[in-house]
Design a protein around this motif. Structure first.
Motif, short mmCIF file in Angstrom:
data_model
loop_
_atom_site.label_atom_id
_atom_site.label_comp_id
_atom_site.label_asym_id
_atom_site.label_seq_id
_atom_site.Cartn_x
_atom_site.Cartn_y
_atom_site.Cartn_z
N LEU A 1 0.80 -1.27 0.07
CA LEU A 1 0.21 0.18 -0.27
C LEU A 1 0.74 1.42 0.08
CD1 LEU A 1 -2.85 1.61 0.37
CD2 LEU A 1 -2.09 1.48 2.82
N VAL A 2 1.88 1.32 1.02
CA VAL A 2 2.63 2.53 1.06
C VAL A 2 3.60 2.63 -0.26
CG1 VAL A 2 4.42 3.60 2.33
CG2 VAL A 2 2.33 2.62 3.60
N PHE A 3 4.21 1.61 -0.62
CA PHE A 3 5.21 1.65 -1.73
C PHE A 3 4.70 2.07 -2.89
CE2 PHE A 3 7.53 -0.26 -5.30
CZ PHE A 3 8.73 0.58 -4.77
N MET A 4 3.28 1.27 -3.29
CA MET A 4 2.68 1.67 -4.46
C MET A 4 1.90 3.10 -4.11
SD MET A 4 3.49 -0.71 -6.26
CE MET A 4 2.54 -0.49 -7.89
N GLY A 5 1.13 3.30 -3.47
CA GLY A 5 0.54 4.71 -3.14
C GLY A 5 1.57 5.71 -3.15
N ALA B 1 3.31 6.10 -6.34
CA ALA B 1 2.78 7.01 -7.61
C ALA B 1 2.92 8.36 -7.46
CB ALA B 1 1.11 6.65 -7.49
N ALA B 2 2.78 9.00 -6.11
CA ALA B 2 3.02 10.33 -6.00
C ALA B 2 4.56 10.57 -6.20
CB ALA B 2 2.75 10.93 -4.53
N VAL B 3 5.37 9.90 -5.73
CA VAL B 3 6.95 10.34 -5.81
C VAL B 3 7.28 10.15 -7.12
CG1 VAL B 3 9.24 9.94 -4.92
CG2 VAL B 3 7.47 9.98 -3.31
N LEU B 4 7.30 8.86 -7.70
CA LEU B 4 7.91 8.50 -9.07
C LEU B 4 7.03 8.86 -10.18
CD1 LEU B 4 9.12 5.06 -7.97
CD2 LEU B 4 10.20 7.04 -7.78
N ALA B 5 5.67 8.92 -10.04
CA ALA B 5 4.76 9.09 -11.10
C ALA B 5 3.85 10.15 -11.09
CB ALA B 5 4.04 7.75 -11.51
N GLY B 6 4.05 10.94 -10.21
CA GLY B 6 2.87 12.20 -10.16
C GLY B 6 2.91 12.98 -10.97
N ILE C 1 -2.75 9.01 -8.49
CA ILE C 1 -2.36 8.68 -7.24
C ILE C 1 -3.53 8.10 -6.45
CG2 ILE C 1 -1.54 9.65 -4.93
CD1 ILE C 1 -0.03 11.81 -7.00
N ALA C 2 -4.56 8.77 -6.67
CA ALA C 2 -5.83 8.02 -5.96
C ALA C 2 -6.04 6.59 -6.56
CB ALA C 2 -7.11 9.01 -5.99
N PHE C 3 -6.04 6.37 -7.53
CA PHE C 3 -6.23 5.11 -7.76
C PHE C 3 -5.19 4.10 -7.41
CE2 PHE C 3 -9.67 6.51 -10.64
CZ PHE C 3 -10.55 5.53 -10.69
N ALA C 4 -4.06 4.74 -7.40
CA ALA C 4 -2.69 3.70 -7.04
C ALA C 4 -3.19 3.35 -5.48
CB ALA C 4 -1.72 4.55 -6.93
N PHE C 5 -3.65 4.20 -4.57
CA PHE C 5 -3.93 3.94 -3.25
C PHE C 5 -5.16 2.65 -3.05
CE2 PHE C 5 -1.26 7.33 -1.86
CZ PHE C 5 -0.78 6.92 -0.94
N GLY C 6 -6.08 3.20 -3.96
CA GLY C 6 -7.48 2.38 -4.25
C GLY C 6 -7.04 0.78 -4.55
N LEU C 7 -6.37 0.93 -5.55
CA LEU C 7 -6.08 -0.38 -6.24
C LEU C 7 -5.36 -1.34 -5.33
CD1 LEU C 7 -5.54 0.67 -9.99
CD2 LEU C 7 -7.73 -0.76 -8.86
N ALA D 1 -16.31 -7.30 -0.93
CA ALA D 1 -15.75 -6.57 0.09
C ALA D 1 -14.32 -5.59 -0.60
CB ALA D 1 -15.28 -7.19 1.43
N GLY D 2 -13.76 -6.44 -0.93
CA GLY D 2 -12.31 -5.92 -1.67
C GLY D 2 -12.62 -4.67 -2.49
N VAL D 3 -13.58 -4.90 -3.45
CA VAL D 3 -14.05 -3.83 -4.55
C VAL D 3 -14.46 -2.55 -3.63
CG1 VAL D 3 -15.44 -3.36 -6.55
CG2 VAL D 3 -14.43 -5.66 -6.13
N ALA D 4 -15.31 -2.79 -2.74
CA ALA D 4 -16.10 -1.61 -2.12
C ALA D 4 -14.90 -0.85 -1.18
CB ALA D 4 -17.23 -2.19 -1.18
N ILE D 5 -14.15 -1.74 -0.72
CA ILE D 5 -13.23 -0.93 0.15
C ILE D 5 -12.08 -0.28 -0.72
CG2 ILE D 5 -11.24 -1.37 2.07
CD1 ILE D 5 -12.80 -3.92 2.94
N GLY D 6 -11.70 -0.90 -1.76
CA GLY D 6 -10.73 -0.12 -2.49
C GLY D 6 -11.37 0.88 -3.44
N LEU D 7 -12.50 0.83 -3.58
CA LEU D 7 -13.16 2.20 -4.59
C LEU D 7 -13.55 3.19 -3.44
CD1 LEU D 7 -15.41 0.27 -6.99
CD2 LEU D 7 -13.08 1.60 -7.53
N SER D 8 -13.91 2.82 -2.22
CA SER D 8 -14.11 3.73 -1.37
C SER D 8 -12.76 4.51 -0.86
CB SER D 8 -14.58 3.35 0.12
OG SER D 8 -13.75 2.71 0.81
N LEU D 9 -11.59 3.91 -0.93
CA LEU D 9 -10.49 4.56 -0.62
C LEU D 9 -9.92 5.49 -1.72
CD1 LEU D 9 -8.07 4.83 1.42
CD2 LEU D 9 -6.85 3.03 0.27
N THR D 10 -10.13 5.21 -2.91
CA THR D 10 -9.94 5.80 -4.23
C THR D 10 -10.73 6.98 -4.04
OG1 THR D 10 -9.73 3.81 -5.61
CG2 THR D 10 -10.01 5.89 -6.87
N LEU D 11 -12.03 7.01 -3.73
CA LEU D 11 -12.94 8.12 -3.71
C LEU D 11 -12.64 9.20 -2.58
CD1 LEU D 11 -15.68 9.55 -4.29
CD2 LEU D 11 -16.73 8.06 -2.55
#
Length: 230
Positions: free
Chosen positions: A19-23, A26-31, A39-45, A163-173
């Protein structure tokens, strides 16, 4: 399935690392390429895929605010909760250390100028929101997130496989709305990792991203309990 505490520890460590490396990665390497939405989708996914990768081992908390909320509402033991939180913080620190190492491979990278995806308020906020706004945002956003987490994993739901879909998409939102305010934490471990390396204001304001998500997580659990107490 009989899962040992050490297996749960490893799962929580790895899940938080991803979660931390990808999220924050995304901000540091790909922002510059993907923007706030990417970045939002990186955290959610990251959360979405980890739910299905380690959910059957540890429940995929990968967030001390979730673990504390689960403990408060009787969904996890105190022994497991302590182990989870230690694993989550360590996973976040290792992820930030590795991200820092990779980022330095770019000639013009500077920790002071480019950061490490740390959360912030005031001058550390992407759009310079003050401390009060940042704290309130973290409480409210985590509250919403924990209502989704508790609700989608409740034994009373008929769609627990999603559950994973709901939780991941809510974090993206949550990130779509909250990134301009604080960069979005809703997860103390996610904030601790980068702040330890960045230091300065990121470290002095770290309490906002520990206290806010914990309060929000407890409120979210209480709201869930009001309508799902069967």
């Amino acid at each position: 399935m009989n899962v040992s505490l050490s297996q749960k520890f490893i799962a929580e460590f790895f899940g938080t690392f991803v979660l931390v490396f990808m999220g924050t990665g995304a901000a540091v390497l790909a922002g510059a390429h993907v923007g706030f939405l990417g970045i939002a989708f990186a955290f959610g996914l990251s959360v979405l895929v980890m739910v299905y990768a380690i959910g059957h081992i540890s429940g995929c908390h990968i967030n001390p605010a979730i673990t504390i909320s689960m403990l408060a509402f009787g969904k996890i033991s105190g022994k497991d909760a302590v182990s989870y939180i230690i694993a989550q913080v360590l996973g976040a620190i290792v992820a930030s250390a590795l991200l820092y190492f990779i980022a330095q491979g770019k000639a013009d990278y500077s920790l002071a100028a480019n950061g490490l995806g740390a959360n912030g308020v005031g001058e550390g906020s992407p759009d310079h929101y003050n401390l009060v706004s940042g704290l309130v945002a973290e409480i409210v956003l985590t509250m919403i997130f924990l209502v989704v987490v508790h609700g989608s994993t409740s034994k009373n739901t008929s769609n627990i496989g999603f559950a994973g879909v709901a939780i991941g998409l809510s974090l993206t939102l949550i990130h779509i709305v909250g990134i301009p305010v604080t960069g979005v934490s809703v997860n103390p471990a996610r904030s601790i990792g980068p702040a330890l390396f960045v230091g300065g204001a990121a470290l002095s304001n770290l309490w906002v991203f520990i206290v806010g998500p914990i309060i929000g997580g407890l409120i979210g659990g209480a709201i869930w309990k009001l309508y799902d107490n069967k």
